[in-house]
Design an enzyme around this catalytic site. Structure first.
Site, mmCIF file in Angstrom:
data_model
loop_
_atom_site.group_PDB
_atom_site.id
_atom_site.type_symbol
_atom_site.label_atom_id
_atom_site.label_comp_id
_atom_site.label_asym_id
_atom_site.label_seq_id
_atom_site.Cartn_x
_atom_site.Cartn_y
_atom_site.Cartn_z
ATOM 1 N N ASN A 37 0.807 -1.210 0.000
ATOM 2 C CA ASN A 37 0.000 0.000 0.000
ATOM 3 C C ASN A 37 0.852 1.277 0.000
ATOM 4 O O ASN A 37 1.661 1.487 0.899
ATOM 5 C CB ASN A 37 -0.910 0.003 1.241
ATOM 6 N N ARG A 147 -13.306 -5.110 15.735
ATOM 7 C CA ARG A 147 -12.349 -4.080 16.125
ATOM 8 C C ARG A 147 -13.090 -2.756 16.213
ATOM 9 O O ARG A 147 -13.844 -2.414 15.306
ATOM 10 C CB ARG A 147 -11.229 -3.994 15.067
ATOM 11 N N TYR A 159 -6.992 7.533 13.462
ATOM 12 C CA TYR A 159 -6.779 6.373 12.605
ATOM 13 C C TYR A 159 -8.021 5.487 12.616
ATOM 14 O O TYR A 159 -8.639 5.262 13.675
ATOM 15 C CB TYR A 159 -5.566 5.531 13.105
ATOM 16 N N ASP A 210 -6.872 -1.147 17.624
ATOM 17 C CA ASP A 210 -5.600 -0.929 16.928
ATOM 18 C C ASP A 210 -5.020 0.419 17.347
ATOM 19 O O ASP A 210 -5.580 1.471 17.044
ATOM 20 C CB ASP A 210 -5.840 -0.954 15.410
ATOM 21 N N HIS A 212 -2.106 1.405 16.458
ATOM 22 C CA HIS A 212 -1.446 1.817 15.195
ATOM 23 C C HIS A 212 -0.088 2.487 15.434
ATOM 24 O O HIS A 212 0.213 3.546 14.861
ATOM 25 C CB HIS A 212 -2.372 2.744 14.398
ATOM 26 N N GLU A 236 -3.584 -3.795 19.556
ATOM 27 C CA GLU A 236 -2.717 -4.041 18.391
ATOM 28 C C GLU A 236 -1.727 -2.910 18.172
ATOM 29 O O GLU A 236 -2.048 -1.741 18.340
ATOM 30 C CB GLU A 236 -3.593 -4.193 17.162
ATOM 31 N N GLU A 262 2.023 -6.352 11.509
ATOM 32 C CA GLU A 262 1.513 -6.210 10.136
ATOM 33 C C GLU A 262 2.521 -5.508 9.231
ATOM 34 O O GLU A 262 2.486 -5.676 8.017
ATOM 35 C CB GLU A 262 0.186 -5.481 10.105
ATOM 36 N N ARG A 283 1.102 -10.721 13.602
ATOM 37 C CA ARG A 283 0.222 -10.264 12.525
ATOM 38 C C ARG A 283 0.863 -10.249 11.149
ATOM 39 O O ARG A 283 0.204 -9.983 10.158
ATOM 40 C CB ARG A 283 -0.327 -8.867 12.845
ATOM 41 N N HIS A 312 -2.814 -9.914 9.431
ATOM 42 C CA HIS A 312 -3.335 -8.681 8.840
ATOM 43 C C HIS A 312 -4.279 -9.049 7.680
ATOM 44 O O HIS A 312 -4.025 -10.020 6.947
ATOM 45 C CB HIS A 312 -2.135 -7.895 8.306
ATOM 46 N N ASP A 316 -6.206 -3.365 1.678
ATOM 47 C CA ASP A 316 -5.071 -3.175 0.767
ATOM 48 C C ASP A 316 -4.288 -4.482 0.574
ATOM 49 O O ASP A 316 -3.261 -4.485 -0.106
ATOM 50 C CB ASP A 316 -4.134 -2.061 1.245
ATOM 51 N N GLU A 339 -7.998 -11.183 10.377
ATOM 52 C CA GLU A 339 -8.657 -9.901 10.076
ATOM 53 C C GLU A 339 -9.397 -10.014 8.750
ATOM 54 O O GLU A 339 -8.875 -10.572 7.775
ATOM 55 C CB GLU A 339 -7.616 -8.787 10.004
ATOM 56 N N TRP A 402 1.858 7.356 11.872
ATOM 57 C CA TRP A 402 0.425 7.400 11.473
ATOM 58 C C TRP A 402 -0.273 6.118 11.897
ATOM 59 O O TRP A 402 0.305 5.032 11.801
ATOM 60 C CB TRP A 402 0.287 7.544 9.954
HETATM 61 C C1 CS2 Z 1 -4.595 -1.487 9.886
HETATM 62 C C2 CS2 Z 1 -4.511 -1.300 8.410
HETATM 63 O O1 CS2 Z 1 -6.018 -3.281 9.373
HETATM 64 C C3 CS2 Z 1 -5.211 -2.823 10.196
HETATM 65 O O2 CS2 Z 1 -4.890 -3.366 11.256
HETATM 66 O O3 CS2 Z 1 -3.411 -1.317 10.583
HETATM 67 O O4 CS2 Z 1 -5.677 -0.678 7.993
HETATM 68 C C4 CS2 Z 1 -3.333 -0.486 7.934
HETATM 69 O O5 CS2 Z 1 -3.486 0.849 8.350
HETATM 70 C C5 CS2 Z 1 -3.280 -0.561 6.417
HETATM 71 O O6 CS2 Z 1 -3.307 -1.903 6.035
HETATM 72 C C6 CS2 Z 1 -2.030 0.111 5.893
HETATM 73 O O7 CS2 Z 1 -1.945 -0.079 4.502
HETATM 74 MG MG MG Z 2 -3.271 -2.564 12.257
#
Ligand code: CS2
Ligand code: MG
Length: 402
Positions: A37, A147, A159, A210, A212, A236, A262, A283, A312, A316, A339, A402
């Site tokens: 992504n 989630r 996020y 999450d 993040h 997460e 992830e 993940r 994950h 994407d 997920e 981010w």
């Molecule tokens: C996120 C994702 O799904 C998740 O746990 O962390 O949405 C992540 O932000 C995206 O896959 C990044 O491309």
């Molecule tokens: Mg995530």
């Protein structure tokens, strides 16, 4: 059997995907996901310029040797671009192997260890009331695990919360957008989110969150402790995981289960996290972690330390990865959860597949191989459009995760 051709299909049905198609002299072909992504064409170029020419004439059954050839033979090791490229080749070869043996790939990975793969999906809201509605909506759809992400009062955008009521899609076309973040406001808010969500849905629904990558270890320890009364399935990505031993500090303070990985692309990214049991779920997924071959080795290593998988599965990652993850997830013993952020109807049309959702679980289907295809004519109608993941800054302007 010999590989006769290997080529990429780059398309953008609602979001960018890079798909590898490997063809053989038997007429069988296999698909691999090569989507990274925000850096899609980097992987496309790595494959086209440096990998695909080396595949012609090889036996597609030789998944282990091809993997080692692409990993060790490159000299330069690891990293998301390299390991996504290797993953795409590996998954396409497993697809061919299953088709040639007329069996679903899970039968080549140990067979079925369970009737289905428990999945979780994404709920979100601009405020707690909206978030609760979203969680309850997904429970009514049959999900056993959800989630929850929510807007944080006083923070411009959080996020996981879509803008303008559209389904959440992290990558945005055009140059990277910038959002503001306040750890203090977030830490003061999240416990109230889960107090109210847990009160609304009762004790049996698995709730996940999450973070993040946004906290320091001590901040993550504070968050984990504050969430203990609401017994989350996991917290997460509590903090960036380059400093693996930072997770020991979190572990020392809280029993809230931890998932991370992830953004990992090899078992070495999680080696200490797993063997020290600093995490509960790994993940790292198939498309960014070297394919089925390496993801299974990583899962088997994690099993030695009571660590389960929680791959994950955001939008994407293409339906090819979703299919591969379900084949691996139904087979391995230390499966934890998968997920499942549902793709758009258009994406599903471009990638017809056998996997299905039923009562909180998913099944990969019993078609030979992975049970997923690509409609190339339809894909061609949606050309690639550069898109980026956002970046985040703290209220004082400092760039943050981010
Ligand atoms: C996120 C994702 O799904 C998740 O746990 O962390 O949405 C992540 O932000 C995206 O896959 C990044 O491309
Ligand atoms: Mg995530």
């Amino acid at each position: 059997m010999k590989i006769t051709a290997a080529r990429l299909i780059v398309c953008s049905p609602d979001r960018n995907f890079v798909t590898l198609k490997i063809e053989t002299d038997s007429g069988l072909y296999g698909l691999g996901d090569a989507t990274l992504n925000g850096r899609e064409l980097a992987v496309a170029s790595y494959l086209t310029e440096h990998v695909l020419p080396c595949l012609i004439g090889r036996d597609p059954f030789d998944t282990e040797d091809v993997w080692q050839y692409l990993y060790r033979g490159a000299y330069w090791r690891r990293g998301p671009v390299t390991m996504t490229a290797i993953a795409a080749v590996d998954v396409a070869l497993w697809d061919i192997k299953g088709k040639a043996l007329n069996t679903p790939v899970y039968n080549l990975l140990g067979g079925k260890s369970r009737g289905g793969v428990m999945v979780y999906t994404h709920a979100n809201g601009r405020d707690i009331a909206e978030a609760i509605d979203s969680v309850q909506q997904h429970i009514s759809e049959g999900y056993l695990a959800v989630r929850a992400q929510c807007g944080v009062p006083g923070v411009e955008s959080s996020y996981g919360v879509p803008k303008g009521g559209k389904p959440y899609e992290p990558a945005e076309r055009g140059l990277p957008s910038e959002s503001l973040w306040s750890t203090e406001k977030y830490l003061n808010f999240v416990p109230s989110l889960f107090e109210q969500v847990r009160m609304a849905v009762g004790k049996d629904v698995h709730l996940l969150h999450d973070v993040h990558h946004r906290l320091t270890p001590i901040e993550a320890a504070r968050l984990g402790k504050s969430l203990e009364p609401y017994h989350l399935f996991w917290m997460e990505d509590p903090c960036p995981a380059e400093l693996q031993e930072g997770f020991e500090l979190i572990r020392r303070h809280t029993t809230t289960p931890i998932a991370t990985g992830e953004v990992f692309n090899s078992v070495w990214d999680a080696h200490d996290l797993i063997r020290r049991q600093w995490i509960d779920y790994i993940r790292m997924t198939i498309v960014h972690g070297g394919g089925i071959t390496h993801a299974k080795k990583t899962a088997d290593f994690a099993a030695l330390y009571q660590v389960k998988t929680g791959f994950h599965g955001a939008t994407d990652l293409s339906p090819v990865t979703m299919a591969a993850a379900l084949h691996l997830g139904i087979a391995i013993h230390n499966f934890g959860i998968q997920e499942h952020m549902a793709h758009s109807a258009l994406t599903d049309e471009v990638f017809p597949h056998q996997y299905r959702f039923d009562g909180g679980y998913m099944h990969p289907g019993d078609a030979p191989g992975l049970g997923v295809d690509i409609d190339e004519a339809l894909a061609a109608k949606f050309p690639y459009q550069r898109a980026y993941l956002p970046i985040a800054r703290k209220l004082d302007g400092t760039l943050t995760d981010w």
